[in-house]
Design a protein around this motif. Structure first.
Motif, PDB file in Angstrom:
ATOM      1  N   ARG A 124     -14.892  15.624 -28.703  1.00 55.33           N
ATOM      2  CA  ARG A 124     -15.368  16.570 -27.457  1.00 55.33           C
ATOM      3  C   ARG A 124     -15.763  17.935 -28.180  1.00 55.33           C
ATOM      4  O   ARG A 124     -16.694  18.490 -27.575  1.00 55.33           O
ATOM      5  CB  ARG A 124     -14.369  16.755 -26.432  1.00 55.33           C
ATOM      6  CG  ARG A 124     -14.186  15.263 -25.715  1.00 55.33           C
ATOM      7  CD  ARG A 124     -13.142  15.251 -24.565  1.00 55.33           C
ATOM      8  NE  ARG A 124     -13.001  14.099 -23.879  1.00 55.33           N
ATOM      9  CZ  ARG A 124     -11.902  13.471 -23.575  1.00 55.33           C
ATOM     10  NH1 ARG A 124     -10.910  13.951 -24.433  1.00 55.33           N
ATOM     11  NH2 ARG A 124     -12.026  12.203 -23.344  1.00 55.33           N
ATOM     12  N   ALA A 125     -14.874  18.501 -28.706  1.00 56.03           N
ATOM     13  CA  ALA A 125     -15.407  19.938 -29.336  1.00 56.03           C
ATOM     14  C   ALA A 125     -16.751  19.758 -30.234  1.00 56.03           C
ATOM     15  O   ALA A 125     -17.347  20.751 -29.973  1.00 56.03           O
ATOM     16  CB  ALA A 125     -13.998  20.382 -30.472  1.00 56.03           C
ATOM     17  N   ALA A 126     -16.964  18.528 -30.922  1.00 52.84           N
ATOM     18  CA  ALA A 126     -18.314  18.415 -31.560  1.00 52.84           C
ATOM     19  C   ALA A 126     -19.354  18.408 -30.858  1.00 52.84           C
ATOM     20  O   ALA A 126     -20.475  19.093 -31.032  1.00 52.84           O
ATOM     21  CB  ALA A 126     -18.023  17.373 -32.656  1.00 52.84           C
ATOM     22  N   ARG A 127     -19.309  17.481 -29.655  1.00 48.17           N
ATOM     23  CA  ARG A 127     -20.227  17.430 -28.807  1.00 48.17           C
ATOM     24  C   ARG A 127     -20.479  18.770 -27.956  1.00 48.17           C
ATOM     25  O   ARG A 127     -21.805  19.109 -27.641  1.00 48.17           O
ATOM     26  CB  ARG A 127     -19.944  16.233 -27.746  1.00 48.17           C
ATOM     27  CG  ARG A 127     -20.135  14.954 -28.366  1.00 48.17           C
ATOM     28  CD  ARG A 127     -20.276  13.648 -27.338  1.00 48.17           C
ATOM     29  NE  ARG A 127     -18.795  13.558 -26.809  1.00 48.17           N
ATOM     30  CZ  ARG A 127     -17.830  12.997 -27.172  1.00 48.17           C
ATOM     31  NH1 ARG A 127     -17.727  12.206 -28.301  1.00 48.17           N
ATOM     32  NH2 ARG A 127     -16.796  13.122 -26.448  1.00 48.17           N
ATOM     33  N   LEU A 128     -19.445  19.478 -27.575  1.00 49.75           N
ATOM     34  CA  LEU A 128     -19.701  20.599 -26.832  1.00 49.75           C
ATOM     35  C   LEU A 128     -20.403  21.916 -27.923  1.00 49.75           C
ATOM     36  O   LEU A 128     -21.060  22.496 -27.226  1.00 49.75           O
ATOM     37  CB  LEU A 128     -18.348  21.095 -26.441  1.00 49.75           C
ATOM     38  CG  LEU A 128     -18.373  22.440 -25.674  1.00 49.75           C
ATOM     39  CD1 LEU A 128     -19.049  22.439 -24.378  1.00 49.75           C
ATOM     40  CD2 LEU A 128     -16.833  22.879 -25.553  1.00 49.75           C
ATOM     41  N   TYR A 129     -19.844  21.748 -29.031  1.00 50.92           N
ATOM     42  CA  TYR A 129     -20.694  22.819 -29.764  1.00 50.92           C
ATOM     43  C   TYR A 129     -22.105  22.464 -30.200  1.00 50.92           C
ATOM     44  O   TYR A 129     -23.071  23.349 -30.004  1.00 50.92           O
ATOM     45  CB  TYR A 129     -19.862  22.645 -31.493  1.00 50.92           C
ATOM     46  CG  TYR A 129     -20.143  23.604 -32.235  1.00 50.92           C
ATOM     47  CD1 TYR A 129     -19.860  24.826 -32.509  1.00 50.92           C
ATOM     48  CD2 TYR A 129     -21.268  23.203 -33.246  1.00 50.92           C
ATOM     49  CE1 TYR A 129     -20.345  25.880 -33.491  1.00 50.92           C
ATOM     50  CE2 TYR A 129     -21.631  24.059 -34.266  1.00 50.92           C
ATOM     51  CZ  TYR A 129     -21.256  25.392 -34.338  1.00 50.92           C
ATOM     52  OH  TYR A 129     -21.791  26.173 -35.254  1.00 50.92           O
ATOM     53  N   SER A 130     -22.492  21.249 -30.149  1.00 52.04           N
ATOM     54  CA  SER A 130     -23.838  20.815 -30.436  1.00 52.04           C
ATOM     55  C   SER A 130     -24.525  21.204 -29.146  1.00 52.04           C
ATOM     56  O   SER A 130     -25.726  21.555 -29.215  1.00 52.04           O
ATOM     57  CB  SER A 130     -24.065  19.322 -30.664  1.00 52.04           C
ATOM     58  OG  SER A 130     -25.183  18.902 -30.747  1.00 52.04           O
ATOM     59  N   ARG A 131     -24.175  20.333 -28.202  1.00 52.83           N
ATOM     60  CA  ARG A 131     -24.997  20.665 -26.613  1.00 52.83           C
ATOM     61  C   ARG A 131     -25.031  22.083 -26.251  1.00 52.83           C
ATOM     62  O   ARG A 131     -26.231  22.432 -25.697  1.00 52.83           O
ATOM     63  CB  ARG A 131     -23.914  20.025 -25.642  1.00 52.83           C
ATOM     64  CG  ARG A 131     -24.606  19.948 -24.165  1.00 52.83           C
ATOM     65  CD  ARG A 131     -24.038  19.001 -23.343  1.00 52.83           C
ATOM     66  NE  ARG A 131     -22.526  19.404 -23.099  1.00 52.83           N
ATOM     67  CZ  ARG A 131     -21.570  18.700 -23.569  1.00 52.83           C
ATOM     68  NH1 ARG A 131     -21.753  17.875 -24.145  1.00 52.83           N
ATOM     69  NH2 ARG A 131     -20.304  19.098 -23.102  1.00 52.83           N
TER      70      ARG A 131
END
Length: 470
Positions: free
Chosen positions: A367-374
């Protein structure tokens, strides 16, 4: 059934819609050396008879409910070879430009996690009657060294295909475990984590003090710290698009530079990349505020781990000395920098990184990776590093696929938010092949950068010739 290590699973957690985490290879074959006909059917037959030598090709992921723990590999009960082998054809004239565009397009596509994480595109229509294979495997299954091992297991050292020894045991697909079994297995593994966490904390504290003492020594020039890299146009949030550039340089020239000017082959390759990057930024009129910083993967495989699959890698940050005009002086600074970077990586040790990776919480990490990307956070802070440069040694002898000789082997690595360029190097049969993967929305004209590699090497070769006559 086998649980992924934390290091392997981290490549799954880092994956986002704009950042697929697989590695690819572009292989060009000359069918004229094949003793018989050569095409899709012959390649398929070779892959099928060697499947037992290619363990990742029949393994698929099984996620643990609620992402309690790292996923498992199982032998896929629904394995279908034909799903993984695809045909493709280049538009006329079938040159490097058309091939690079196709390779970039294939490399940009995410992989289906409900299937074994690999595929192979057999490409026809190349100029001069050549054929190509674009093969992809997820980074969760292999690193650079194990990827070379898999490729070599697919190929022969003679035009006539060699007999393949039968498997020690017949392949048997696994039963897909139930959710209850997956949760129970995860909880059993997690029960041991408090002890592992305590060891990781103790090891990290010891390492931090050791590095601090070392970097305070008068003769030590510490490597760049994370986030010490300059802000540049190539260090922003990336998009799902990819471009691909290719170049080749003679290994003999690189060794001549090493012999005359010192250092290692890897140092010379870093210097070649540094010179090319300087020219590319100059072409764009972009002034760098400080030297570029490269992240270089380091294999930590022991002799006992040779041939093992999965990831056995660490990394180091090193300056590319792009603020220095003289190519010889630039190489010397790179030599000194890599020496200290390797010593620091050795002081940190591979165990510390693998211990912390093992403790990562899958749900939180993903979830942290997706939030960082988004949220496109990579465009808002100073980059951890500027460019990934990876050097993977390959075989010095010719290889054949179904009798067709492998002529060129271009590697393709992943890129990340904040690092829109990957320069991976593969040596094969006396030639060093560069594969440059970029996000075209961040790094335009990647082939122009690849072309600068030749000029950068020529500078160093001339300097080596002068040094040899002194």
């Amino acid at each position: 059934m086998q649980r992924l290590t934390g290091m392997d699973a981290s490549f799954l957690y880092m994956e986002t819609p704009t950042m697929p985490m697989h590695v690819s290879g572009l292989y060009i074959y000359d069918p004229r050396s094949a003793p018989r006909s050569y095409g899709f059917d012959e390649i398929r037959a070779e892959v099928e008879r060697r499947l037992h030598l290619l363990p990742p090709y029949r393994r698929r992921l099984v996620e643990v409910p609620f992402q309690l723990h790292h996923p498992l590999w199982i032998e896929d009960p629904d394995f279908d070879l034909d799903y993984h082998l695809r045909r493709a054809a280049l538009p006329s004239p079938g040159g490097h430009r058309e091939l690079a565009e196709l390779a970039a397009d294939i490399h940009s596509r995410p992989m289906d996690r409900t299937r074994p994480l690999w595929d192979m595109h057999i490409v026809e229509g190349l100029e001069d009657g050549m054929m190509a294979v674009i093969a992809r495997t997820h980074h969760a299954a292999i690193d650079g060294a194990s990827g070379v091992d898999i490729t070599v297991n697919l190929l022969d050292i003679e035009p006539e295909p060699a007999p393949v020894p039968p498997p020690e045991q017949p392949w048997k697909p696994d039963r897909i475990p139930s959710d209850a079994e997956l949760v129970a297995y995860a909880l059993q593994s997690l029960s041991r984590q408090p002890v592992s966490a305590a060891k990781a904390v103790r090891r990290s504290i010891e390492t931090a003090f050791a590095i601090r003492r070392r970097n305070r020594e008068p003769d030590v020039n510490p490597p760049p710290a994370p986030f010490a890299a300059p802000r540049t146009s190539i260090n922003r949030a990336i998009t799902p698009h990819r471009s691909f550039g290719m170049a080749e340089i003679p290994l003999e020239d690189v060794k001549a530079v090493r012999k005359a000017l010192g250092g290692t082959v890897n140092d010379v390759i870093l210097a070649v990349c540094a010179g090319a990057l300087r020219r590319w930024f100059d072409d764009r009129g972009e002034v760098l505020e400080r030297p570029l910083v490269a992240m270089c993967p380091i294999s930590i495989r022991t002799e006992d781990q040779r041939g093992a699959l999965g990831n056995q890698v660490s990394s180091m940050l090193t300056s590319l000395a792009t603020d220095i005009d003289d190519p010889v002086e630039r190489l010397k600074v790179i030599q000194d920098g890599t020496k200290h970077a390797k010593e620091q990586a050795g002081a940190i040790g591979a165990e510390a990184m693998t211990q912390w990776a093992e403790l990562a919480a899958p749900a939180v990490a993903a979830r942290a990776a997706r939030l960082y990307s988004r949220t496109r956070m990579a465009s808002r802070h100073r980059p951890i590093f500027n460019v990934t440069i990876s050097n993977v040694p390959g075989p010095a002898f010719p290889l054949y696929m179904a009798g067709a000789q492998l002529q060129a082997w271009y590697p393709m690595g992943p890129i990340n938010d904040g690092g829109g360029l990957n320069m991976t190097v593969m040596s094969y049969l006396g030639t060093i092949h560069f594969g440059l993967v970029a996000c075209p929305d961040v790094v335009p004209e990647v082939q122009a950068l690849a072309d600068h590699l030749h000029t950068s090497l020529e500078e160093l070769v001339k300097a080596a010739e002068v040094a040899s006559t002194v």
